[in-house]
Structures are given as structure tokens and as C-alpha cells.
Enzyme design. Structure first.
Site, short mmCIF file in Angstrom:
data_model
loop_
_atom_site.label_atom_id
_atom_site.label_comp_id
_atom_site.label_asym_id
_atom_site.label_seq_id
_atom_site.Cartn_x
_atom_site.Cartn_y
_atom_site.Cartn_z
CD GLU A 156 1.53 -5.73 5.49
OE1 GLU A 156 2.34 -6.60 5.87
OE2 GLU A 156 0.83 -5.85 4.47
N GLY A 195 0.65 -5.23 0.58
CA GLY A 195 -0.45 -5.36 -0.39
C GLY A 195 -0.01 -5.97 -1.71
CD GLU A 239 -2.11 -8.07 2.30
OE1 GLU A 239 -2.00 -6.89 1.90
OE2 GLU A 239 -2.50 -8.38 3.44
CB ALA A 272 -0.89 -0.02 1.24
#
Ligand code: CAA
Length: 257
Positions: A131, A108, A111, A65
Site C-alpha cells: 500500500e 486487502g 489481509e 482493494a
């Protein structure tokens, strides 16, 4: 202005979506997520597209992200951004989606790769859920998909430490489908997509649904879903064509019905 997600058609029936923010290691800002979700929703409906490749560049598939974009955000803003919708669009895409990973696939980015159906990784690719190092936890399914892919104790180690792991380690743990030399990643993913594009799309769609829905269900329910799915396919013209072609010793011609 250059689009942050480029749509290419490298082969018949194949769409390639290229995350294109090289200056930010392909960090997933809101625009990238929205465009990825939009393209995936469209190809899902498009009967001429049979398989999708999602990729980045040689340095990064996606470094997670966009930290700069979310650093000052509050709870309500994060909720309103609706980042979770992207994950649903990938898993819900009626076509097989292949991640072609070179460089970093972090947070992300990891992911997104894990939400795809097949992962082709370059030898130097690095995966991870880092994270915790910035005070949060994976938010795009990392705590669940990584655990389901590699098991509790390995997943817990990587989620809790934020340590990265190599493509070879990812392959050995069952997280990636294939590891190839870095320059061959995109070509191999496109070859796989081309191979899938030549197969009957309804069979691929029901196979994807059975695997994904089955993973969330008790074995007996998952097996019942599989049974119903194979039975449904006996109403398709492609099943008749596939079996007839086998018996007549010729190449099948699938039409997608
Ligand atoms: N968000 C915003 N910008 C990022 C970014 C990210 N996730 N990752 C890299 N960038 C930017 C850097 O800030 C830098 O920008 P400037 O040139 O303007 O300074 C540029 O991309 C290049 O980055 P580096 O100089 O750091 O490149 P590097 O090759 O030395 O390192 C890296 C690459 C290891 C990926 C490193 O950039 C890094 O650790 N990035 C952050 C990874 C991370 O923490 N990801 C998780 C994000 S949270 C998340 O994803 C939540 C979720 O689950 C949904």
C-alpha cells in the site's frame, strides 16, 4: 452478468467462495466485499455448512482493494463504504475459514488470507502489503495481523517497503499453514475443509473463538476463556458421542449439538 463471487459446494458440509474478477487480478471492489460478507454471514448461520474455503484463480487470490474504484474517493465516502465490515464477517464466521492462495495475495488480498483461520498457499504465490507504494497504508488489518503473525521487525520491513514475499518465506515466517504445488492448492484446502466438516462443529467453533479472543487478551484471561469453553462442551451431545465412540472403539457420529 457473472457474479464476482461464486459459491460452490465441492463436498458435503463444505462451501467454497471463489473471488471471480480475473480481468482485474481479483481486485476487491465494493461488490466483491459485499458478496463475500453476505455469503460468509449466511454460511455462518447455515447448520449444513461446516467449513468454508475462500479462493481466487491461478493468477491471483486477490491483488488488493480496487485501486481504480477508490482513487478519487474522499474520507467520508471511504467511511460510508464500510470496508471494515468484511474483516469482521470472516473473523466472526462461526465455521473454520480456509484461504486457498494461488498467485498474488496483496494488500486487502493478503489481509483476507490473514483473517482466515488456515492458509494453504501454492509454491508460486506472492504475498505483500504494497500500500505505501500508492500513498496509503494497509487498511484491512495488515499492520496488526502481519505483525502478530511474523513479529515486529519482519512485518515492519514488509509494511514499510511494500516488498512482496514468497509462499516459502511466508511459511518460514509463520504466516501460512501449508505450502503445496500450485495445482494442488484448491484440492488440499477442500480436503482440509472436508476433514474439519467431519468434526464436531461446536468444538471447532469454541476452539476458533478461544484462539482469536485469546490472542487479544492477557494469558490468564485467555486461559480462563479456554477453561469455560471446554466446560461448556461437556453439555454437548457431540462430546458424549465422541468420548463414547472412543471407548466403544467405533466411529463417532456427530450431530452438531
Ligand atoms: N485494483 C484495480 N485493478 C487492478 C488491481 C487493483 N488492486 N490489481 C490489478 N488490477 C488490474 C490492472 O489495472 C490491469 O487492468 P487493465 O488490464 O485494465 O490494465 C489488470 O488488473 C491486470 O493487472 P496487471 O497488468 O498489472 O497484471 P500483472 O500480472 O502484470 O501484475 C500485480 C499483477 C502485481 C498484482 C499488479 O497488478 C499490481 O501491482 N496490482 C496492485 C497491487 C496493490 O497495490 N494492491 C494494494 C491495493 S490497496 C489495498 O489493498 C488497501 C487495503 O489494504 C484495503
Amino acid at each position: 452478468m457473472t457474479e464476482v463471487v461464486l459459491l460452490e459446494r465441492p463436498a458435503e458440509g463444505v462451501v467454497l467462495l471463489r473471488i471471480n474478477r480475473p480481468e482485474a487480478r481479483n481486485a476487491l471492489n465494493i461488490e466483491v466485499r459485499k458478496l463475500l460478507a453476505k455469503h460468509l454471514a449466511e454460511v455462518s448461520e447455515d447448520t449444513t455448512t461446516r467449513a468454508v474455503v475462500v479462493t481466487g484463480n491461478d493468477k491471483a487470490f486477490a491483488a488488493g482493494a480496487d485501486i481504480k474504484e477508490m482513487a478519487d474517493a474522499g474520507t467520508i465516502e471511504m467511511h460510508q463504504r464500510g470496508a471494515h465490515k468484511l474483516w469482521r464477517t470472516i473473523a466472526g464466521c462461526s465455521k473454520p475459514v480456509i484461504a486457498a492462495v494461488n498467485g498474488y495475495a496483496l494488500g486487502g488480498g493478503c489481509e483476507i488470507a490473514m483473517t482466515c483461520d488456515i492458509i494453504v498457499a501454492g509454491e508460486s504465490a506472492r504475498f505483500g502489503q504494497p500500500e505505501v507504494k500508492i500513498g496509503i497504508i494497509p487498511g484491512g488489518g495488515g499492520t496488526q495481523r502481519l505483525t502478530r503473525a511474523i513479529g515486529k521487525y519482519k512485518a515492519m520491513k514488509y509494511v514499510l517497503t511494500g516488498d512482496l514475499f514468497t509462499a516459502k518465506e511466508a511459511f518460514e515466517m509463520g504466516l501460512v499453514s501449508e505450502v503445496v504445488p500450485d495445482p494442488e492448492v484448491e484440492g488440499r484446502a477442500i480436503d482440509l475443509a472436508r476433514q474439519l466438516a467431519a468434526l464436531p462443529p461446536l468444538a471447532l467453533q469454541l476452539a476458533k473463538e478461544a484462539v482469536l479472543a485469546g490472542m487479544e487478551a492477557p494469558l490468564s484471561t485467555a486461559l480462563a476463556l479456554e477453561t469455560k469453553s471446554i466446560q461448556i462442551l461437556f453439555s454437548s451431545q457431540d462430546q458424549k458421542e465422541g468420548m463414547r465412540a472412543f471407548i466403544e472403539k467405533r466411529k463417532p457420529k456427530f450431530i452438531g449439538h
